[in-house]
Design an enzyme around this catalytic site. Sequence first.
Site, PDB file in Angstrom:
ATOM      1  N   VAL A  41       0.833  -1.200   0.000  1.00 47.11           N
ATOM      2  CA  VAL A  41       0.000   0.000   0.000  1.00 47.11           C
ATOM      3  C   VAL A  41       0.873   1.257   0.000  1.00 47.11           C
ATOM      4  O   VAL A  41       0.549   2.258  -0.650  1.00 47.11           O
ATOM      5  CB  VAL A  41      -0.949   0.014   1.220  1.00 47.11           C
ATOM      6  CG1 VAL A  41      -1.733   1.323   1.290  1.00 47.11           C
ATOM      7  CG2 VAL A  41      -1.907  -1.169   1.173  1.00 47.11           C
ATOM      8  N   CYS A  42       1.992   1.188   0.697  1.00 43.45           N
ATOM      9  CA  CYS A  42       2.859   2.362   0.890  1.00 43.45           C
ATOM     10  C   CYS A  42       3.247   3.079  -0.402  1.00 43.45           C
ATOM     11  O   CYS A  42       3.150   4.314  -0.463  1.00 43.45           O
ATOM     12  CB  CYS A  42       4.111   1.976   1.667  1.00 43.45           C
ATOM     13  SG  CYS A  42       3.771   1.367   3.319  1.00 43.45           S
TER      14      CYS A  42
END
Length: 200
Positions: free
Chosen positions: A51-52
């Site tokens: 997700v980062c």
Amino acid sequence: MAAGKARIGHLAPGFTAKAVMPDGQFKDISMSDYRGKYVVFFFYPLDFTFVCPTEIIAFSDAAEEFRKIGCEVIGASVDSHFCHLAWTNTPRKHGGLGAMKIPLVADTMRSISTDYGVFEGGMRASPTGGLFIIDDKGVLRQITINDLPVGRCVDEILRLVQAFQFTDKHGEVCPAGWKPGSDTIKPDVQKSKDFFSKQQ
């Protein structure tokens, strides 16, 4: 509300740390370098995760929109600056960040994430997704801390900065969902009726 040493309405915890800058160089930066500007300071758990990169790329792509309103964006994790650099040198189609328009801080000693209340040690070896809005006087105005599976919305962060800036300048308060140009409320029992009288 407080997170670690970070407390709403108080000066944000200071730090000096190595960062990878947009030009790919390493530089020591401090929170005090940004006094006079708003700052969005966000933590993410680790480089080369899932997700980062979507969040960091979204913040980087919006960096100019933030700068237009006198706000800088800074990302941080507990990885080294060398790891940050490797990630920025990895193409986006391979899960990398590519070229960045924001600095990425290396909190290798975990002191910054501890001060900001997003690193608790124990079984979790990396920080949670904390985000902090700091005003031009260095005062912490907003704290958001979330679990890792869901990415943050950059447009909402931009809206919050604009709202805080409006209240700072005009002394009026912003209702839910406020956007630039929409109605605000005078924080007075009588004068607030100007706003509420228009509600359905």
